[in-house]
Motif scaffolding. Structure first.
Motif, short mmCIF file in Angstrom:
data_model
loop_
_atom_site.label_atom_id
_atom_site.label_comp_id
_atom_site.label_asym_id
_atom_site.label_seq_id
_atom_site.Cartn_x
_atom_site.Cartn_y
_atom_site.Cartn_z
N THR A 239 -18.93 50.18 0.52
CA THR A 239 -19.19 48.93 1.24
C THR A 239 -18.23 47.85 0.78
O THR A 239 -17.71 47.88 -0.35
CB THR A 239 -20.64 48.46 1.03
N GLY A 240 -18.01 46.89 1.66
CA GLY A 240 -17.18 45.74 1.34
C GLY A 240 -18.00 44.66 0.65
O GLY A 240 -19.20 44.83 0.40
N PRO A 241 -17.38 43.52 0.36
CA PRO A 241 -18.09 42.42 -0.30
C PRO A 241 -19.29 41.92 0.48
O PRO A 241 -20.24 41.39 -0.09
CB PRO A 241 -17.03 41.32 -0.44
N ASP A 242 -19.27 42.11 1.80
CA ASP A 242 -20.38 41.66 2.65
C ASP A 242 -21.49 42.70 2.75
O ASP A 242 -22.49 42.50 3.43
CB ASP A 242 -19.89 41.31 4.05
N GLY A 243 -21.33 43.84 2.07
CA GLY A 243 -22.34 44.89 2.08
C GLY A 243 -22.24 45.84 3.26
O GLY A 243 -23.02 46.79 3.36
N LEU A 244 -21.28 45.62 4.15
CA LEU A 244 -21.11 46.50 5.31
C LEU A 244 -20.23 47.69 4.97
O LEU A 244 -19.32 47.58 4.14
CB LEU A 244 -20.51 45.71 6.48
N PRO A 245 -20.45 48.84 5.61
CA PRO A 245 -19.65 50.03 5.32
C PRO A 245 -18.18 49.83 5.69
O PRO A 245 -17.87 49.26 6.73
CB PRO A 245 -20.28 51.10 6.21
N VAL A 246 -17.30 50.31 4.80
CA VAL A 246 -15.86 50.29 5.09
C VAL A 246 -15.26 51.68 5.06
O VAL A 246 -14.20 51.91 5.62
CB VAL A 246 -15.08 49.35 4.13
N ALA A 247 -15.93 52.62 4.40
CA ALA A 247 -15.46 54.01 4.36
C ALA A 247 -16.65 54.94 4.18
O ALA A 247 -17.64 54.58 3.55
CB ALA A 247 -14.47 54.22 3.22
N ILE A 248 -16.53 56.13 4.78
CA ILE A 248 -17.62 57.11 4.77
C ILE A 248 -17.04 58.46 4.39
O ILE A 248 -16.01 58.86 4.95
CB ILE A 248 -18.26 57.24 6.17
N THR A 249 -17.70 59.17 3.50
CA THR A 249 -17.34 60.56 3.22
C THR A 249 -18.53 61.42 3.56
O THR A 249 -19.62 61.24 3.02
CB THR A 249 -16.93 60.76 1.75
N ALA A 250 -18.32 62.33 4.53
CA ALA A 250 -19.37 63.26 4.96
C ALA A 250 -18.67 64.51 5.47
O ALA A 250 -17.53 64.45 5.95
CB ALA A 250 -20.23 62.63 6.05
N TRP A 251 -19.34 65.62 5.40
CA TRP A 251 -18.78 66.91 5.85
C TRP A 251 -17.46 67.22 5.15
O TRP A 251 -16.60 67.88 5.71
CB TRP A 251 -18.58 66.94 7.36
N GLY A 252 -17.28 66.70 3.94
CA GLY A 252 -16.06 66.96 3.18
C GLY A 252 -14.85 66.18 3.66
O GLY A 252 -13.73 66.46 3.23
N ARG A 253 -15.05 65.19 4.53
CA ARG A 253 -13.95 64.38 5.05
C ARG A 253 -14.25 62.91 4.83
O ARG A 253 -15.40 62.49 4.84
CB ARG A 253 -13.76 64.62 6.55
N THR A 254 -13.18 62.13 4.70
CA THR A 254 -13.34 60.68 4.54
C THR A 254 -12.90 59.98 5.82
O THR A 254 -11.88 60.32 6.41
CB THR A 254 -12.52 60.17 3.35
N TYR A 255 -13.71 59.01 6.24
CA TYR A 255 -13.47 58.25 7.47
C TYR A 255 -13.40 56.77 7.12
O TYR A 255 -14.16 56.28 6.29
CB TYR A 255 -14.63 58.45 8.45
N ARG A 256 -12.50 56.06 7.76
CA ARG A 256 -12.39 54.61 7.61
C ARG A 256 -13.19 53.96 8.72
O ARG A 256 -13.10 54.36 9.89
CB ARG A 256 -10.92 54.20 7.71
N VAL A 257 -13.98 52.96 8.38
CA VAL A 257 -14.74 52.23 9.41
C VAL A 257 -13.78 51.24 10.07
O VAL A 257 -13.26 50.33 9.43
CB VAL A 257 -15.96 51.50 8.81
N ALA A 258 -13.55 51.45 11.37
CA ALA A 258 -12.63 50.60 12.12
C ALA A 258 -13.33 49.36 12.66
O ALA A 258 -12.71 48.30 12.79
CB ALA A 258 -12.00 51.39 13.27
N GLU A 259 -14.63 49.49 12.99
CA GLU A 259 -15.37 48.34 13.49
C GLU A 259 -16.87 48.58 13.44
O GLU A 259 -17.32 49.72 13.47
CB GLU A 259 -14.97 47.99 14.93
N GLN A 260 -17.59 47.48 13.35
CA GLN A 260 -19.04 47.50 13.52
C GLN A 260 -19.27 47.40 15.02
O GLN A 260 -18.87 46.41 15.64
CB GLN A 260 -19.68 46.30 12.83
N VAL A 261 -19.87 48.40 15.62
CA VAL A 261 -20.09 48.40 17.07
C VAL A 261 -21.24 47.48 17.43
O VAL A 261 -21.21 46.80 18.46
CB VAL A 261 -20.33 49.84 17.58
N GLU A 262 -22.26 47.45 16.60
CA GLU A 262 -23.43 46.59 16.81
C GLU A 262 -23.80 45.97 15.47
O GLU A 262 -23.49 46.54 14.42
CB GLU A 262 -24.63 47.40 17.31
#
Length: 97
Positions: free
Chosen positions: A18-41
Motif C-alpha cells: 500500500t501507499g502512504p494513503d493506505g491504498l493498494p499500489v502493487a499486488i502479488t498473487a498467483w506467483g505474479r506481481t501486478y502494479r495498480v494502475a488506478e482505483q476504479v471505484e
C-alpha cells in the motif's frame, strides 16, 4: 467494469503493498506481481455479522472487510480486480473478464 459485467470469483491469497494513503499500489498473487494502475471505484467497508460464526465479542476492526476495485497491470496485460482486506490479510476476491 467490463462490457460483459461478468466476474470470475476467487479467494486467492495476495500480498499487497500500500501507499502512504493506505491504498493498494502493487499486488502479488498467483506467483505474479501486478502494479495498480488506478482505483476504479472508491473503496468501501462492510461488517461481518458479529452474531454468527464466532464473531460475538470480537472488536469491530476484526469484523471490518475493506473492498477495493482496481485496474492492475501485470506480465500478461491488465485487468480489473476486486481486492478484499480483513485484519491485515488480503485476497483477490474476483477478476472481471
Amino acid at each position: 467494469m467490463s462490457d460483459t459485467g461478468w466476474m470470475r470469483r476467487y479467494n486467492e491469497p495476495a500480498q499487497v503493498t500500500t501507499g502512504p494513503d493506505g491504498l493498494p499500489v502493487a499486488i502479488t498473487a498467483w506467483g505474479r506481481t501486478y502494479r495498480v494502475a488506478e482505483q476504479v471505484e472508491p473503496y468501501w467497508e462492510a461488517q461481518d455479522p458479529w452474531w454468527t460464526g464466532g464473531g460475538a465479542g470480537l472488536p469491530i476492526e476484526a469484523l471490518t472487510v475493506r473492498h477495493y476495485i482496481v485496474r492492475a497491470v501485470g506480465p500478461d496485460g491488465s485487468g480489473v480486480l476486486e481486492l478484499v482486506e480483513q485484519c491485515g490479510e488480503w485476497r483477490v476476491a474476483g477478476v472481471w473478464d
